[in-house]
Design a protein around this motif. Structure first.
Motif, PDB file in Angstrom:
ATOM      1  N   ALA A 160      -7.864  31.028  -7.779  1.00 49.60           N
ATOM      2  CA  ALA A 160      -8.768  30.776  -8.892  1.00 49.60           C
ATOM      3  C   ALA A 160     -10.043  30.103  -8.411  1.00 49.60           C
ATOM      4  O   ALA A 160     -10.036  29.313  -7.462  1.00 49.60           O
ATOM      5  N   LYS A 161     -11.141  30.405  -9.077  1.00 48.84           N
ATOM      6  CA  LYS A 161     -12.416  29.778  -8.751  1.00 48.84           C
ATOM      7  C   LYS A 161     -12.384  28.300  -9.135  1.00 48.84           C
ATOM      8  O   LYS A 161     -11.683  27.911 -10.073  1.00 48.84           O
ATOM      9  N   PRO A 162     -13.124  27.471  -8.431  1.00 46.15           N
ATOM     10  CA  PRO A 162     -13.197  26.053  -8.824  1.00 46.15           C
ATOM     11  C   PRO A 162     -13.861  25.907 -10.179  1.00 46.15           C
ATOM     12  O   PRO A 162     -14.583  26.799 -10.643  1.00 46.15           O
ATOM     13  N   SER A 163     -13.638  24.779 -10.826  1.00 43.45           N
ATOM     14  CA  SER A 163     -14.180  24.550 -12.153  1.00 43.45           C
ATOM     15  C   SER A 163     -15.701  24.661 -12.160  1.00 43.45           C
ATOM     16  O   SER A 163     -16.382  24.125 -11.285  1.00 43.45           O
ATOM     17  N   ASN A 164     -16.229  25.373 -13.154  1.00 44.20           N
ATOM     18  CA  ASN A 164     -17.674  25.493 -13.294  1.00 44.20           C
ATOM     19  C   ASN A 164     -18.229  24.544 -14.352  1.00 44.20           C
ATOM     20  O   ASN A 164     -19.420  24.592 -14.671  1.00 44.20           O
ATOM     21  N   GLY A 165     -17.352  23.731 -14.921  1.00 47.04           N
ATOM     22  CA  GLY A 165     -17.797  22.729 -15.878  1.00 47.04           C
ATOM     23  C   GLY A 165     -17.990  23.233 -17.294  1.00 47.04           C
ATOM     24  O   GLY A 165     -18.491  22.500 -18.155  1.00 47.04           O
ATOM     25  N   LYS A 166     -17.580  24.466 -17.567  1.00 49.78           N
ATOM     26  CA  LYS A 166     -17.742  25.042 -18.903  1.00 49.78           C
ATOM     27  C   LYS A 166     -16.389  25.242 -19.572  1.00 49.78           C
ATOM     28  O   LYS A 166     -15.385  25.476 -18.899  1.00 49.78           O
ATOM     29  N   THR A 167     -16.383  25.176 -20.894  1.00 51.38           N
ATOM     30  CA  THR A 167     -15.149  25.279 -21.671  1.00 51.38           C
ATOM     31  C   THR A 167     -15.202  26.487 -22.592  1.00 51.38           C
ATOM     32  O   THR A 167     -16.156  26.656 -23.358  1.00 51.38           O
ATOM     33  N   ILE A 168     -14.178  27.320 -22.518  1.00 50.10           N
ATOM     34  CA  ILE A 168     -14.057  28.489 -23.385  1.00 50.10           C
ATOM     35  C   ILE A 168     -13.079  28.179 -24.518  1.00 50.10           C
ATOM     36  O   ILE A 168     -12.010  27.590 -24.285  1.00 50.10           O
TER      37      ILE A 168
END
Length: 370
Positions: A160-168
């Motif tokens: 998985a990609k590291p957190s991009n700081g956005k919330t879905i």
């Protein structure tokens, strides 16, 4: 040539499928044929059966319905390089698509023609029954999350990609679409806020949801607005009747991407008793206009989508070719929802449709094929 059988929908609104002999269609150069070992049931299957006069009106009956299949490759077209005879696979059957309209590509039969870009290899430790729950839910989730006409999020990866700081925001997390959307979004680096009944909260957290809210709570909108404080929204995925309005209310109080991808087509709460097609169409159009106008005043955009849009797009390839086989092999993707096997043989598919129609929670009805 193999001997095929299928569970046919004999005519629009015919109340029962008919299991009988069916033609075996060899693989075209760009396709493959699999021997199905398990098929899963989706609400759209019985909706087509019961509303065939207003849904999928292009179908030429008798027709073979079914979208979710898992089995063994028995024939490969000369231009297909990813697969060989004997491979274990799971695939998204597209027979009902208007431009295809071919019962040979329907799922409810022993042998189904599949398209390579919508077919994934299965590792030996994933059963056909477990895998069969994936395709339509995954395709629908992928369309809403990643297509440019929907949320246009970053694609998932393994690991998985590291957190991009956005919330879905995903309303309807325990649905077939929801459980797949949670995993895809988490693998793409997004924090996931979703909704479900309390009994399914731990399950959705195990799939990658950061926070799960009780959709029945009278304070659910306020609770989610509070949880979004200080966060950046990546947008919202609306699954289920009534979800779109709640997500608009949450995004209205949030920062970030104010876009709602609508997976569920709005329908009247009570089916009209006369002029069904006309009144359903009027309700649909009026709801869409009303929602768009409300969104315009709040600065919130939206779009309806369906799984079929990934059939020939880069999203379909990214998910079924690049992501899913590797994620299953690595154990980072869980076939979801949980498979509930109700019988074995084509004759059980109608019973399976009836069971699904009564409603399921965090599970999917599956039929084994002999």
């Amino acid at each position: 040539m193999p001997s095929n059988r299928a569970a046919y929908q004999p005519a629009p609104k015919a109340p029962a499928l008919e299991a009988r002999d069916a033609p075996y269609k060899p693989a075209d150069a760009d396709k493959l044929v699999i021997r199905n070992h398990a098929v899963a049931i989706n609400p759209i299957d019985w909706l087509i059966q019961t509303k065939g006069d207003i849904m999928f009106t292009h179908l030429n009956y008798p027709f073979v319905l079914g979208f979710d299949v898992a089995g063994e490759v028995v024939e490969v077209g000369r231009d297909v390089k990813r697969f060989k005879v004997g491979d274990r696979v799971v695939g998204y059957a597209r027979g009902t698509e208007p431009k295809i309209n071919d019962p040979a590509e329907g799922g409810f039969q022993l042998y189904t023609v599949l398209r390579p870009q919508l077919t994934s290899h299965l590792p030996d430790n994933v059963s056909y029954e477990a895998a069969s729950v994936i395709p339509l839910g995954l395709a629908t989730a992928a369309a809403g999350l990643f297509e440019n006409t929907a949320l246009a999020l970053d694609l998932p990866s393994v690991p998985a990609k590291p957190s991009n700081g956005k919330t879905i925001l995903i309303w309807g997390g325990s649905t077939s679409v929801g459980v797949n959307a949670i995993q895809l979004a988490a693998a793409a680096g997004y924090e996931v806020f979703t909704t479900a009944s309390p009994k399914n909260h731990k399950y959705l957290e195990s799939l990658g949801a950061s926070q799960v809210f009780d959709y029945r709570s009278p304070t659910v909108v306020a609770d989610m607005v509070k949880a979004m404080k200080g966060k950046t929204a990546a947008g919202a995925l609306s699954i289920g009747q009534g979800a779109a309005e709640k997500l608009m209310a949450i995004l209205d109080k949030s920062n970030g991407n104010k876009f709602v991808a609508l997976a569920t087509f709005p329908l009247p709460q009570k089916e009209p008793q006369s002029l069904v097609f006309f009144r359903t169409a009027v309700f649909f159009v009026s709801w869409i206009i009303s929602y768009k106008v409300k969104g315009m005043f709040k600065g919130i955009k939206s779009s309806l989508f369906n799984a079929g849009i990934i059939s020939n797009s880069e999203v379909g390839r990214a998910v079924f070719v690049d992501y899913l086989p590797n994620a299953l092999a690595a154990g980072t993707f869980t076939p979801a929802p949980k498979a509930e096997v109700v019988g074995e043989g084509l004759e059980y598919i109608q019973e399976a449709l009836n069971i699904q129609k009564k409603g399921v929670s965090a599970s999917k009805i599956v039929v084994r094929l002999k």
